[in-house]
Design an enzyme around this catalytic site. Structure first.
Site, PDB file in Angstrom:
ATOM      1  N   ASP A  43     -19.521  73.893 -40.641  1.00 50.88           N
ATOM      2  CA  ASP A  43     -19.513  72.752 -39.727  1.00 50.88           C
ATOM      3  C   ASP A  43     -20.157  73.142 -38.404  1.00 50.88           C
ATOM      4  OD1 ASP A  43     -19.074  70.207 -38.900  1.00 50.88           O
ATOM      5  OD2 ASP A  43     -16.918  70.419 -38.591  1.00 50.88           O
TER       6      ASP A  43
ATOM      7  N   ARG B 128     -21.072  70.217 -31.173  1.00 50.38           N
ATOM      8  CA  ARG B 128     -19.699  69.803 -30.831  1.00 50.38           C
ATOM      9  C   ARG B 128     -18.680  70.899 -31.124  1.00 50.38           C
ATOM     10  NH1 ARG B 128     -21.362  67.201 -35.201  1.00 50.38           N
ATOM     11  NH2 ARG B 128     -20.445  67.921 -37.157  1.00 50.38           N
ATOM     12  N   ASN B 129     -19.057  71.845 -31.977  1.00 43.48           N
ATOM     13  CA  ASN B 129     -18.143  72.917 -32.348  1.00 43.48           C
ATOM     14  C   ASN B 129     -18.465  74.241 -31.670  1.00 43.48           C
ATOM     15  OD1 ASN B 129     -16.613  71.243 -33.941  1.00 43.48           O
ATOM     16  ND2 ASN B 129     -17.874  71.588 -35.761  1.00 43.48           N
TER      17      ASN B 129
ATOM     18  N   ASP C 244     -13.977  76.257 -33.598  1.00 47.76           N
ATOM     19  CA  ASP C 244     -13.619  75.252 -34.599  1.00 47.76           C
ATOM     20  C   ASP C 244     -13.718  75.718 -36.035  1.00 47.76           C
ATOM     21  OD1 ASP C 244     -12.495  72.725 -34.052  1.00 47.76           O
ATOM     22  OD2 ASP C 244     -14.159  72.406 -32.669  1.00 47.76           O
TER      23      ASP C 244
END
Ligand code: AMP
Length: 569
Positions: free
Chosen positions: A424, A428-429, A442
């Site tokens: 992922d 955003r992570n 994350d």
């Protein structure tokens, strides 16, 4: 030859008393078979019976044909020995009897075949209906179970992603969406993949492939699921049809790191709420005496006297057993990761509830939000300071952006050395610290999205489709090479300063359709465009190479890291 033929006629129920008698001319010369016509004198009847009289020891008939006005009726005859004439009585009609019984047998057979076919059709239909009902029922049970089990995360997720998810959740209300975060970056691909002709039939394997599902469900119960494995390396067999999990480094993640020490929670002082995550809230805290817990290799600002600022992730008090296990799993993973570009777990509070993990504090939050608030510093802005961009936005140089990408590549290089697939990777992570320091975070979220539930609910998981490689979406294959694909998208996000979502002009359906084009490889696939600030060389040699169809032809993180460093020189 027969000596004489006597033919009797019946109209109605009685045989007529005047039969036709016929004596053929005797021919003693010809030895071969011959036609003999018995003239019946145009008599009409509903039945006819012929009696042939022996002239010798044998007489042989091959065929008897009755010629009538328009019809010709044939009947086969068998040879009879003299002295054994056919036992026919007046009133018997053997020809009709044979015809009748044959017809009855034929009709009987046809009826039986039709009945069998009907029975087969009914069984097939019944099975289909029954299967659908079972599927629905089991899905409902799973949904209910999942809803109950993960209800805790739902609330945390939904508020965490509230701004982004409000649009998505207003248009749809599936159970899964209530369970997992639905920010616009995550979609449920199986529904969309169904529309691709190649995958129209076997939708259930989509998302995860049949082979991967097989991996997930074969093995003993205690064996880790493919999607659950902390460290996996999917190895393709030479014919490309099967995959195997390499257990390399598997035990690296078994058990908690002995050096992960319990921190006295009374020494944590709450400062402010940083955000909400999957498990609960993340708070900025002062940690008194934290210096004693730090590894020597970790340089965190602060001195022995002043308390250290840390981020404290807390598991919600009402979390159920599964959420608790997931939280502990994330602790296990993070406790073993030691790299300057991976968010470091400093200590834990797990002796009593609520469970807490204490990580280093990253002052500038997540990279996506951070970049959104920046503006690219161009040649015309050379005389301006970094703080005085238009719209009040701080400015950032291209080289700084590449510097961020270098750090992510470096973190990923470390993860790939452990055969760890992040699954992922996206801006955003990633978290941003001081001086543009970037660290990958994350791990829990990606694990949870792709863990066993992913398979158990048969491809209904929500996935970050715009960051995923074609083989992850269509075949459920997550490898280092699919992380490389996601890195290409992350690099694109960085160089566009996250001003728009990848493929923002495409709907989710079109993104999946495009994935199908990558699969078909007919040159119709659409790539993310070259960001304006991106040099041709970086776009052609690096970014596009991350999205090569053949996973083996994609560069390794080692190569990506070197290439990015070279591009800075
Ligand atoms: P997470 O549970 O990891 O998704 O975190 C939720 C949010 O909390 C993130 O989006 C960040 O804004 C914030 N956050 C998490 N960890 C940190 C950290 N170590 N430093 C600063 N902010 C953080």
């Amino acid at each position: 030859m027969f000596r004489q033929a006597s033919c009797y006629f019946r109209s109605g129920s009685d045989w007529e008393s005047d039969p036709v008698t016929f004596r053929p001319t005797v021919d003693r010369v010809s030895q071969s078979a011959r036609f003999v016509t018995v003239p019946l004198g145009d008599r009409t009847a509903s039945a006819i019976k012929c009696r042939f009289h022996f002239s010798d020891l044998w007489m042989l008939f091959s065929e008897v044909a009755f010629q009538s006005g328009s019809a010709v009726y044939n009947t086969s005859m068998t040879p009879r020995k003299h002295g054994h004439p056919t036992n026919t009585l007046p009133g018997d009609d053997p020809t009709h009897k044979v015809d009748d019984s044959n017809t009855r047998i034929l009709i009987g057979c046809l009826v039986a075949i039709i009945a069998i076919l009907l029975a087969i059709i009914v069984i097939i239909l019944w099975r289909q209906v029954w299967q659908k009902m079972l599927e629905k029922a089991s899905r409902r049970i799973l949904d209910d179970e999942l809803t109950a089990r993960l209800a805790v995360q739902t609330q945390a997720f939904s508020s965490h992603h509230s701004s982004l998810s409000s649009e998505a959740s207003s248009t749809t209300n599936s159970t899964y969406e209530r369970i997992f975060p639905l920010c616009a970056d995550y979609q449920e691909p199986s529904r969309l993949i169904r529309k691709l002709p190649e995958f129209a039939q076997s939708t259930e394997h989509l998302g995860p492939s049949t082979s991967c599902r097989a991996l997930a469900t074969s093995g003993s119960d205690s064996a880790p699921h493919y999607a659950e494995a902390d460290i996996i390396s999917l190895q393709e067999s030479s014919d490309g049809s099967t995959y195997s999990i390499t257990a390399v480094n598997m035990n690296l993640f078994a058990g908690t790191d002995s050096s992960m020490r319990e921190f006295p929670r009374q020494k944590l002082t709450f400062k402010e709420k940083l955000g909400e995550g999957q498990f609960g809230e993340v708070h900025l805290c002062e940690a008194e005496g934290m210096q004693d817990f730090l590894d020597e290799d970790l340089s965190i600002e602060g001195n022995n006297e002043s308390p250290l600022l840390v981020a404290v992730k807390t598991l919600r008090e009402d979390a159920n057993k599964n959420a608790r296990n997931d939280f502990l799993k994330e602790i296990r993973i993070m406790s073993r990761l030691r790299d300057p570009n991976i968010v470091r777990l400093l200590a834990v509070c797990v002796d009593t509830d609520p469970l807490c993990m204490i990580t280093e504090y990253m002052e500038n939050g997540d990279l996506n939000q951070f970049l959104c608030n920046l503006r690219l510093k161009e040649a015309a802005d050379e005389d301006k300071t970094e703080q005085e961009g238009k719209e009040g936005k701080s400015m950032v140089r291209y080289s700084k952006l590449i510097g961020m990408a270098v750090q992510i590549a470096s973190g990923m290089k470390y993860l790939s050395s452990l055969n760890f697939v992040h699954r992922d990777l996206a801006t955003r992570n990633c978290l941003v610290g001081k001086n543009y320091t970037i660290k990958i975070a994350d791990f829990g979220m990606s694990r949870n999205l792709y863990r066993g539930d992913y398979y158990r609910i048969q491809g209904r998981a929500v996935l970050p489709i715009r960051w995923m490689s074609w083989e992850s979406i269509l075949l459920g294959k997550f490898t280092m090479a699919s992380d490389v694909w996601a890195f290409g998208v992350t690099l694109w996000e960085i160089l566009t300063l996250c001003k728009e979502q990848p493929y923002s002009q495409l709907s989710d359906e079109q993104v999946i359709e495009n994935t199908g084009e990558f699969f078909r490889d007919q040159g119709k696939q659409v790539y993310l465009p070259k960001p304006p600030c991106c040099p041709d060389r970086v776009y052609n040699d690096l970014m596009l190479s991350c999205w090569r169809r053949n996973a083996k032809q994609r560069p390794s993180f080692q190569e990506i890291h070197t290439q990015l460093m070279d591009s800075l020189a």
